[in-house]
Design an enzyme around this catalytic site. Sequence first.
Site, short mmCIF file in Angstrom:
data_model
loop_
_atom_site.label_atom_id
_atom_site.label_comp_id
_atom_site.label_asym_id
_atom_site.label_seq_id
_atom_site.Cartn_x
_atom_site.Cartn_y
_atom_site.Cartn_z
N ASP A 70 1.07 -0.99 0.00
CA ASP A 70 -0.06 -0.03 -0.06
C ASP A 70 0.85 1.23 0.13
O ASP A 70 2.02 1.09 0.13
CB ASP A 70 -1.05 -0.01 1.15
CG ASP A 70 -1.82 1.13 1.33
OD1 ASP A 70 -2.05 1.63 0.32
OD2 ASP A 70 -1.94 1.66 2.27
N ASP A 89 -1.31 -0.90 6.45
CA ASP A 89 -1.21 0.00 7.80
C ASP A 89 -2.59 0.21 8.16
O ASP A 89 -2.90 0.70 9.32
CB ASP A 89 -0.47 1.56 7.73
CG ASP A 89 -1.54 2.42 6.51
OD1 ASP A 89 -2.18 3.52 7.19
OD2 ASP A 89 -1.95 2.13 5.64
#
Length: 236
Positions: free
Chosen positions: A15, A174
């Site tokens: 990501d 995250d």
Amino acid sequence: MSDSATDQPYALIFDMDGVLIDNTPEQARAFQLLFRDLGLTTNARRLLRRLNGMPASEILATVFTNPVPKKQLEEYAAQRELLYRVLYWNKRREVAGLTAFLQAARAAGFRIGLGTGSGEDTIGYILDHLGLRRYFDVVVGKDDVKRGKPHPDTYTATARQLGVQPERCLVFEDAVLGEQAAYRAGMRCVAVGTSLSATDFQASLTYIRDFTELTPKHLLELLEQHSAVPKPHKKP
């Protein structure tokens, strides 16, 4: 990275926000400024703890009592994006150890992809400014898929373009919704703790605060020790 059993590579899929860069505070501040302008009292930090990883327009859709047209949500999202870029302009830097880790992972034979809910302009705002694009074999953004996270589309598309089976892909996330997207795509996950604690995640292979805490060798050991993909929560 391959083994004798399958002779297939492993792939690492990252990501962007909160993983390559630690920008969640600025993202939250941008949302908060937008909410103030719109007369909303929503707490942006608490909102992002739940919904971070979703496209901004979909996050915004959750804060209004009455439905808002998609075009209007996109305009609000664009306003938020401008606020974020102004706030983050002079703060753009990679998470500690990232470049060294990417170089080591590539040298070790891992395929490397980026799977983000951001559009190409925002991707360029980070990757090109920091000189990171060279490390990624594939870059997939919101314009390349129909559904954003927590749906699996982003990571499924990244794996497909990398030419690696999902079970041999490892996602760095995250956000809890991003972790769920990885499991729905049939992949395992490393949690990057730029904004959340280890206990916030469901079943990550490991939890790191930055990339100085991980080596490709350790990652390979984790992949071979934990072959099963966790089952995602039932609701996206």
